[in-house]
Design an enzyme around this catalytic site. Structure first.
Site, PDB file in Angstrom:
ATOM      1  CE  LYS A 272      -3.273   5.071  -1.029  1.00  0.00           C
ATOM      2  NZ  LYS A 272      -4.590   5.645  -1.817  1.00  0.00           N
TER       3      LYS A 272
ATOM      4  CE1 TYR B 156      -3.704   2.506   0.949  1.00  0.00           C
ATOM      5  CE2 TYR B 156      -2.882   3.640   2.432  1.00  0.00           C
ATOM      6  CZ  TYR B 156      -3.879   3.401   2.084  1.00  0.00           C
ATOM      7  OH  TYR B 156      -4.352   4.645   1.831  1.00  0.00           O
TER       8      TYR B 156
HETATM    9  N1  LIG Z   1      -9.090   6.358   5.701  1.00  0.00           N
HETATM   10  C1  LIG Z   1      -7.599   6.652   6.479  1.00  0.00           C
HETATM   11  O1  LIG Z   1      -7.138   6.924   6.804  1.00  0.00           O
HETATM   12  C2  LIG Z   1      -7.129   6.912   5.139  1.00  0.00           C
HETATM   13  C3  LIG Z   1      -5.848   7.642   5.262  1.00  0.00           C
HETATM   14  C4  LIG Z   1      -4.650   7.647   3.704  1.00  0.00           C
HETATM   15  C5  LIG Z   1      -5.321   7.389   2.656  1.00  0.00           C
HETATM   16  N2  LIG Z   1      -6.377   6.868   2.459  1.00  0.00           N
HETATM   17  C6  LIG Z   1      -7.029   7.335   0.856  1.00  0.00           C
HETATM   18  O2  LIG Z   1      -8.066   7.855   0.903  1.00  0.00           O
HETATM   19  C7  LIG Z   1      -9.060   7.358  -0.133  1.00  0.00           C
HETATM   20  C8  LIG Z   1     -10.474   6.769   0.424  1.00  0.00           C
HETATM   21  O3  LIG Z   1     -10.754   6.964   1.682  1.00  0.00           O
HETATM   22  P1  LIG Z   1     -11.871   5.992   2.363  1.00  0.00           P
HETATM   23  O4  LIG Z   1     -10.989   6.088   4.294  1.00  0.00           O
HETATM   24  O5  LIG Z   1     -12.362   7.128   1.923  1.00  0.00           O
HETATM   25  O6  LIG Z   1     -12.272   4.727   2.343  1.00  0.00           O
HETATM   26  P2  LIG Z   1     -13.155   4.161   2.056  1.00  0.00           P
HETATM   27  O7  LIG Z   1     -13.306   2.225   2.136  1.00  0.00           O
HETATM   28  O8  LIG Z   1     -14.881   4.410   3.383  1.00  0.00           O
HETATM   29  O9  LIG Z   1     -13.806   5.141   1.058  1.00  0.00           O
HETATM   30  C9  LIG Z   1     -13.471   4.202  -0.505  1.00  0.00           C
HETATM   31  C10 LIG Z   1     -14.269   4.343  -1.393  1.00  0.00           C
HETATM   32  O10 LIG Z   1     -13.112   3.758  -2.872  1.00  0.00           O
HETATM   33  C11 LIG Z   1     -14.234   2.732  -3.652  1.00  0.00           C
HETATM   34  N3  LIG Z   1     -13.654   1.462  -4.428  1.00  0.00           N
HETATM   35  C12 LIG Z   1     -12.349   0.832  -3.385  1.00  0.00           C
HETATM   36  N4  LIG Z   1     -12.343   0.237  -4.465  1.00  0.00           N
HETATM   37  C13 LIG Z   1     -12.711   0.171  -6.015  1.00  0.00           C
HETATM   38  C14 LIG Z   1     -12.277  -0.177  -7.425  1.00  0.00           C
HETATM   39  N5  LIG Z   1     -11.772  -0.662  -7.626  1.00  0.00           N
HETATM   40  N6  LIG Z   1     -13.394   1.198  -8.408  1.00  0.00           N
HETATM   41  C15 LIG Z   1     -14.043   2.159  -7.768  1.00  0.00           C
HETATM   42  N7  LIG Z   1     -14.186   2.273  -6.345  1.00  0.00           N
HETATM   43  C16 LIG Z   1     -13.254   1.523  -5.364  1.00  0.00           C
HETATM   44  C17 LIG Z   1     -15.471   2.377  -2.388  1.00  0.00           C
HETATM   45  O11 LIG Z   1     -16.154   2.014  -2.855  1.00  0.00           O
HETATM   46  C18 LIG Z   1     -15.307   3.389  -1.044  1.00  0.00           C
HETATM   47  O12 LIG Z   1     -16.613   4.049  -1.365  1.00  0.00           O
HETATM   48  C19 LIG Z   1      -7.808   5.856  -0.313  1.00  0.00           C
HETATM   49  O13 LIG Z   1      -7.282   6.377  -1.314  1.00  0.00           O
HETATM   50  C20 LIG Z   1      -7.510   5.565   0.835  1.00  0.00           C
HETATM   51  O14 LIG Z   1      -6.476   4.602   0.127  1.00  0.00           O
HETATM   52  C21 LIG Z   1      -6.991   6.697   3.449  1.00  0.00           C
END
Ligand SMILES: NC(=O)c1ccc[n+]([C@@H]2O[C@H](COP(=O)([O-])OP(=O)(O)OC[C@H]3O[C@@H](n4cnc5c(N)ncnc54)[C@H](O)[C@@H]3O)[C@@H](O)[C@H]2O)c1
Length: 246
Positions: free
Chosen positions: A155, A151
């Protein structure tokens, strides 16, 4: 000079991926509040349509892990002014327990899909000589972390891709940026990571003493894609309460 007009998205077409949940849904609400014409995309049709109908947005179902589906999304979305490349997945495993199928799936969704959408939407931006692309990276791109090998690498690749493309597309008036959130409680972290980072062990590394929120991440995404940040490109802004400093 008016900050209010810089933050006004009226008449701008904004495409947000991963908009059915978490950060993406919070972003969608914020852009809607500021007048954007929204195209929301996600793999999960039901929650996507719920968010879209609440905000009066278009909804497009796609799979970011499938390059043909990403190309179809780019074609359906039409002329986009702002792309927020937010959809992503997490595989939280030690490297020795990560099989190649897990790794390939993560790289497909979190890197290749992001790159393909950047291409698909960016081509029109370069032709029209305007646009902003913000991709969601992660603090792990900078500090790594237990159970985060593939991951973190994907990123970091998104951040470096954005830096390189910012140089290519800057002369065409297209800004390319990243936002690297720290840990914020969403479904992603609730399901897979809370146990790893619960209690003092994780929080002790956060100078601000708390995890972030989806609203805070949404506000930074909004700011970076607005004209208030018009002279910023290639940058990955880390919004992690200071975690990577520790
Ligand atoms: N939550 C955290 O702590 C955190 C920290 C750093 C980065 N991120 C990044 O932020 C972004 C959003 O994450 P989040 O925390 O809101 O997670 P989440 O799981 O709540 O939302 C992610 C969304 O992406 C969609 N998704 C997943 N795979 C997909 C695919 N193959 N095609 C289309 N849509 C897809 C899911 O259906 C979901 O609606 C991600 O890129 C994640 O890696 C999250």
């Amino acid at each position: 000079m008016s900050l209010a007009s810089d933050l006004d998205f009226t008449g701008r077409r904004v495409l947000i991926t991963g908009a059915a949940n978490g950060f993406g849904a919070a972003m969608a609400a914020l852009y809607a509040e500021h007048g954007a014409s929204l195209v929301l995309a996600d793999l999960e049709a039901e929650p996507l349509h719920a968010v879209a109908s609440r905000l009066g947005a278009e909804a497009l179902v796609f799979d970011q892990g499938d390059l043909a589906s990403v190309a179809a999304l780019a074609a359906q979305a039409g002329e986009v002014d702002v792309l927020v490349n937010n959809a992503g997945i997490l595989v939280a495993k030690p490297l020795l327990d990560t099989d190649l199928a897990d790794a390939a799936r993560l790289v497909n969704v979190d890197f290749l899909g992001v790159m393909a959408l950047m291409q698909g939407i960016g081509r029109g931006m370069v032709e029209r000589r305007r646009g902003v692309i913000l991709s969601i990276s992660s603090q792990t791109a900078f500090c790594g972390g237990e159970n985060r090998g593939v991951y973190a690498a994907a990123k970091a690749a998104v951040s470096q891709l954005s830096r390189a493309v910012a140089v290519e597309w800057g002369p065409y008036g297209v800004r390319v940026l990243c936002l690297a959130p720290g840990r914020a409680l969403t479904r992603m972290t609730a399901e897979t990571a809370r146990a790893d980072y619960s209690g003092d062990r994780g929080l002790a590394r956060v100078p601000l003493g708390r995890w972030g929120t989806a609203d805070e991440v949404a506000k930074m995404a909004f700011f970076l894609t607005s004209d208030a940040a018009a002279y910023v490109t290639g940058e990955t802004l880390i919004a992690d309460g200071g975690y990577v400093l520790g």
